[in-house]
Design an enzyme around this catalytic site. Structure first.
Site, PDB file in Angstrom:
ATOM      1  N   ASP A 349       0.868  -1.177   0.000  1.00  0.00           N
ATOM      2  CA  ASP A 349       0.000   0.000   0.000  1.00  0.00           C
ATOM      3  C   ASP A 349       0.906   1.229   0.000  1.00  0.00           C
ATOM      4  OD1 ASP A 349      -2.321   1.590   0.305  1.00  0.00           O
ATOM      5  OD2 ASP A 349      -1.943   1.700   2.452  1.00  0.00           O
ATOM      6  N   ASP A 549      -6.921  -2.141   4.620  1.00  0.00           N
ATOM      7  CA  ASP A 549      -6.393  -3.192   3.767  1.00  0.00           C
ATOM      8  C   ASP A 549      -6.631  -4.592   4.323  1.00  0.00           C
ATOM      9  OD1 ASP A 549      -5.311  -1.411   1.852  1.00  0.00           O
ATOM     10  OD2 ASP A 549      -3.648  -0.984   3.197  1.00  0.00           O
TER      11      ASP A 549
END
Length: 649
Positions: A349, A549
């Site tokens: 990410d 996430d």
């Protein structure tokens, strides 16, 4: 799955357990542990000159066996007692049984020195094993040692010394300089300097400000502080770390699972082979001598004892978990150490992983309006009323002290997606993007293109004064993290982000990553990760902040949560938790995983290789009890010392 509790056939018996220490750490050499082995060693060494005639008539008859029995019993009784107690429970084929049978058999055929030596070296090996276990769990044990058993809490205007378990969220606890924080909370009053090494592995102190989070395990360095408790003792950061690490031993690597299954077959098998080595030759050897073949069988038993395997393999994996913990990396099980060793693709990410996750003003530019630099302060004053992250970054950059007297703002209008308009005194102030400036027909307006950065323009009384460049900046070690991953042989690196594509591309370009995907929703991230995983032979680690996430963390072969101590989602979903916000720890986790796996396989090959060679020699009469001792205890000691190396990664 039902698991055997047989110490020899179930490798779990030899795994180090983490238990709260009741006393301070003990030294390696303690008389109570070593007095019996040292006594036996003294008698065994003292017998050497007597065996060669120095004792004359004294060392003959019943004196010689009695001497060796006195040397044997101090080290043998604990082993024989353990073997008998397990036999009574139906657990016959254990390492204690093998050692007892072999040494008692040696006494039965008059090989007294060998019988004493085998049991003595076995006892010494056990002591070295215990020392290695202490070393392996030392970093984790330090977490247990750090939990204070008393805290000073404010109640009814007075300070009371109480157990931390009795403190409730909302109460305020006072800590003096040098004291360790026992419960998570918010710092009250002015900021303080804290040592966070126990949680993050970092040696540099950290300055924590008013109302910022203080986590259990940190140490206040410079003054007396008050901390308002936000979580009960059982849910504190340290408690969660301990729960996570203690549960790690329950998740076995495939190598451990294989050795456990193998040991269940191996131990009874070698016992029956030893018995066959005594009986079968009687039918085929013309001049069969019972004592000779019994001795060979006893040598066979000593060699075959699986100590090196049942000690060194779980010790190796536990050592890897401990070494990672020392570096601020928490593995949820040895199976993830194995998986981390195989990772060849890392997907990350962007926000909160490679970047700080907070907006910062990276540049201010004046465009020659009618005002001097005061336009910056006016812009910050107008932005104070907004909670937008970009507005907060401007306020923090220009006027960080929010305790100043607030300006009087009138006629304020916040236009979503564009900016803010208002009056401060007799000045009309506009702060916003290019579209807002055009809408308000600002004079002197210019076009600014800065890839990867947000541009915030400022106009006073309809005249353009300047602009702020705002960006989510890279973490200080982000570039080194990518370099370290490449040095580890990770050639495939991806960025998956929900941020705008041009911002994602800008970060990827700065880091040297060629595959970057932006503007992704959580489900789109999950679909893209699945696509990446579909390539054959890819073992994918996903690194994220552990909050938005969670689906991708669960989907990856190895899910790694960055800075996840404050996130329950990270703790629950990720397989590995990095306690700091340092992306360089990703490569460190891979290195520890690979080194642990390497050491474990070195131990397996060492144990099997040496034992197989000496087993063949023993069965053919070419190896004595002394070679058997080396093949058992010697190899076990070498394997233990090899496993301890992991602690220095």
């Amino acid at each position: 799955m039902n698991e055997s509790k047989n110490p020899a056939s179930d490798i779990s018996c030899c795994e180090p357990e983490i238990t709260a220490p009741k006393n301070k750490k003990s030294a390696f050499f303690e008389w109570k542990d070593w007095k019996h082995p040292l006594f036996s060693l003294a008698l065994l060494l003292g017998a050497i000159p007597l065996e060669f005639g120095a004792g004359g008539y004294f060392f003959s008859g019943w004196v010689r066996p009695l001497w060796y029995v006195m040397a044997y019993l101090p080290v043998a009784l604990p082993v024989l007692s353990r073997a008998w107690s397990l036999i009574r429970k139906g657990e016959v084929f254990t390492e204690f049984f093998l050692m007892g049978l072999a040494t008692l058999g040696a006494f039965a055929i008059g090989e007294y020195p060998e019988g004493v030596a085998v049991m003595l070296f076995y006892a010494v090996g056990e002591l070295f094993q215990e020392a290695a276990v202490k070393k392996a769990k030392g970093n984790i044990q330090a977490l247990l040692d750090m939990r204070p058993d008393r805290v000073t809490v404010w109640r009814n205007g007075q300070l009371h010394l109480v157990a931390p378990e009795t403190v409730n969220p909302g109460e305020t606890v006072q800590y003096k300089a040098g004291e360790r924080v026992a419960l998570d909370g918010k710092l009250q009053g002015e900021g303080g300097l804290f040592n966070t090494a126990a949680l993050t592995g970092e040696s540099l102190p950290r300055l924590i400000g008013t109302e910022e989070d203080v986590l259990a395990g940190m140490v206040i360095l410079d003054r007396v502080v008050d901390i308002r408790v936000t979580k009960p003792f059982q849910e504190s950061t340290i408690a969660r770390i301990l729960k996570l690490v203690q549960g790690a031993a329950a998740r076995k690597a495939k190598t451990e699972q294989f050795i456990r299954k193998f040991a269940k077959v191996y131990t009874p098998m070698v016992t029956y082979l030893a018995l066959a080595l005594v009986v079968v030759p009687w039918f085929f050897v013309p001049e069969y001598d019972f004592s000779t073949w019994l001795y060979r069988a006893l040598v066979f038993l000593v060699i075959s004892c699986p100590c090196a395997l049942v000690i060194s393999i779980p010790l190796g994996y536990f050592g890897g978990i401990g070494a990672a913990s020392k570096n601020g990396i928490l593995f949820k099980g040895s199976n993830f150490l194995d998986l981390m060793a195989k990772v060849n693709t890392v997907v990350m990410d962007k926000t909160g992983t490679l970047t700080r996750g907070t907006f910062e003003v990276v540049k201010t530019v004046s465009t020659g309006g009618s005002l001097d630099e005061s336009w910056k302060s006016l812009a910050a004053d107008l932005e104070r009323s907004s909670m937008h992250p970009i507005a907060r970054s401007i306020v923090t950059h220009i006027t960080p002290n929010l305790q100043d007297k607030l300006p009087v703002v009138s006629e304020q209008i916040e236009i979503a997606g564009m900016g803010i308009i208002g009056k401060i005194g007799n000045k009309a102030v506009i702060v916003g993007n290019h579209r807002l400036m055009l809408q308000q027909e600002v004079q002197g307006m210019i076009t600014v293109v800065e890839p990867g950065r947000s541009v915030v323009h400022v106009a006073i009384d309809g005249i353009h004064q300047g602009y702020f460049l705002i960006a989510d900046t890279l973490k200080v070690d982000a570039k080194k993290a990518i370099s370290d991953l490449q040095k580890c042989g990770i050639k495939e690196l991806f960025i998956l982000s929900g941020d705008r594509q041009h911002v994602t591309d800008s970060v990827a370009k700065e880091l040297g990553i060629t595959q970057a995907f932006g503007e992704l929703l959580p489900e789109e991230k999950a679909n893209l990760l699945t696509s990446i995983q579909s390539t054959p032979n890819r073992i994918v680690a996903f690194v994220g902040d552990g909050i938005n996430d969670a689906p991708v963390l669960a989907l990856a072969d190895v899910g790694i949560a960055m800075g996840g101590l404050g996130s329950d989602v990270a703790i629950e979903t990720a397989d590995v938790v990095i306690q700091t916000d340092q992306p360089t720890k990703i490569a460190k986790a891979i290195q520890i995983g690979r080194f642990t796996r390497q050491v474990v396989w070195q131990n397996i090959l060492l144990a099997f290789g040496v034992k197989l060679a000496v087993l063949i020699l023993g069965a053919t009469g070419m190896a004595s009890m002394w070679e058997a001792v080396f093949a058992d205890v010697g190899v076990a000691l070498l394997a233990i010392l090899n496993a301890v190396r992991i602690q220095y990664r």
